[in-house]
Design a protein around this motif. Sequence first.
Motif, PDB file in Angstrom:
ATOM      1  N   THR A 205     -14.622   1.424  10.418  1.00  0.00           N
ATOM      2  CA  THR A 205     -14.767   1.082  11.066  1.00  0.00           C
ATOM      3  C   THR A 205     -14.454   0.379  12.357  1.00  0.00           C
ATOM      4  O   THR A 205     -14.193   0.246  13.286  1.00  0.00           O
ATOM      5  CB  THR A 205     -16.404  -0.288  11.126  1.00  0.00           C
ATOM      6  N   ASN A 208     -12.571   2.274  14.866  1.00  0.00           N
ATOM      7  CA  ASN A 208     -13.786   2.767  15.655  1.00  0.00           C
ATOM      8  C   ASN A 208     -13.951   1.648  16.941  1.00  0.00           C
ATOM      9  O   ASN A 208     -14.943   1.875  17.857  1.00  0.00           O
ATOM     10  CB  ASN A 208     -15.681   3.535  15.455  1.00  0.00           C
ATOM     11  N   LYS A 209     -13.853   0.398  16.348  1.00  0.00           N
ATOM     12  CA  LYS A 209     -15.048  -0.383  16.694  1.00  0.00           C
ATOM     13  C   LYS A 209     -13.626  -1.193  17.957  1.00  0.00           C
ATOM     14  O   LYS A 209     -13.890  -2.061  19.610  1.00  0.00           O
ATOM     15  CB  LYS A 209     -14.562  -2.136  15.869  1.00  0.00           C
ATOM     16  N   GLU A 257     -14.830   7.762   6.471  1.00  0.00           N
ATOM     17  CA  GLU A 257     -15.584   6.803   7.903  1.00  0.00           C
ATOM     18  C   GLU A 257     -16.430   6.735   8.437  1.00  0.00           C
ATOM     19  O   GLU A 257     -16.675   6.152   9.235  1.00  0.00           O
ATOM     20  CB  GLU A 257     -14.087   6.883   9.196  1.00  0.00           C
ATOM     21  N   VAL A 261     -19.395   3.891   9.143  1.00  0.00           N
ATOM     22  CA  VAL A 261     -20.291   3.539  10.685  1.00  0.00           C
ATOM     23  C   VAL A 261     -21.680   3.726  10.538  1.00  0.00           C
ATOM     24  O   VAL A 261     -22.206   2.783  10.892  1.00  0.00           O
ATOM     25  CB  VAL A 261     -19.247   4.226  11.948  1.00  0.00           C
ATOM     26  N   GLU A 265     -22.660   0.099  11.194  1.00  0.00           N
ATOM     27  CA  GLU A 265     -22.998  -0.014  12.525  1.00  0.00           C
ATOM     28  C   GLU A 265     -24.509   0.378  12.616  1.00  0.00           C
ATOM     29  O   GLU A 265     -24.753  -0.212  13.989  1.00  0.00           O
ATOM     30  CB  GLU A 265     -21.578   0.477  13.331  1.00  0.00           C
TER      31      GLU A 265
END
Length: 291
Positions: A205, A208-209, A257, A261, A265
């Motif tokens: 992640t 992504n972050k 992935e 998330v 998340e």
Amino acid sequence: MKKLLLGSMMAMLVATGVGCSTEDTSGETPEETGNGETITFGVTPWTSTVPPTKIASLILQDMGYEVVETSADVGNVFMGLSRGDLDVFMDAWFPMHQVHMERFSDTVVDTAVSYPEAETGWVVPNYMEDINSVEDIVGNEDLFNNEMYGIEEGTSSQEETNEMIEALGLDITQVNSSEGGMLAQAQRLMQQEEPVIFFGWRPHTMFNKYDIKVIGNDAGFFETSSVHVITNHELQEKAPDAFEFLSNWNISIDDVEEMIVQIEEEDQDPEEAAREWIDNNQDKVNEMLGN
């Protein structure tokens, strides 16, 4: 995705779960052939390990197996596979873990490629526009307070990082901690737009972050990895249909992935995320089961 005391492994958390069969798109359920046999997964403390482990675990439970998950570092996972205390590891990274495969080559089996071309290496924020390779750090180590942040000690990534530091003559010290500790330190520095180097890999992640990039090197360190399923050499005889399923195992890095998330998340229960993947990919599951 990285000294070896078996006792420490066996003292770690063991979590057991039994799931229910799920109907596939044809209305049939997987044939229950496990007869209550127990299959034990080794689970490293990496976010990338959870999705494939949970999916494979639920499918095996649907086949009639009991499943146990044992948490351990990667060295202890390979030792556990070698000794027969563990049956399956879903997250072996090659070439990084080749040293473990060579050490236990008589008792562990490279069973399947989960997904190829997983990027790994040193990571910096994209706002560091002049740092695009490890060679760009030479002479600029003081920008980073002469430190880079890595995951726990004893991993292959720690060893390879130290080898690269020595080979390139970098005035850099690797600071090791847990994955969470490493990322917390990196995030603190990135929030201030300070220079920082840390270890990164996909699937994760962090990509992504954060606005980050993996930097290359000309010395051949941290080659693109492929992620494999590793089993104890007796599993094929112990549970041939389970071994066949694991031999056919594969998943896309994007799916892994996306599940990370959901779990990390969005606070989705890992088994719920895994069951959702199974329900949405029944054709692929049937193919892995040989149906």
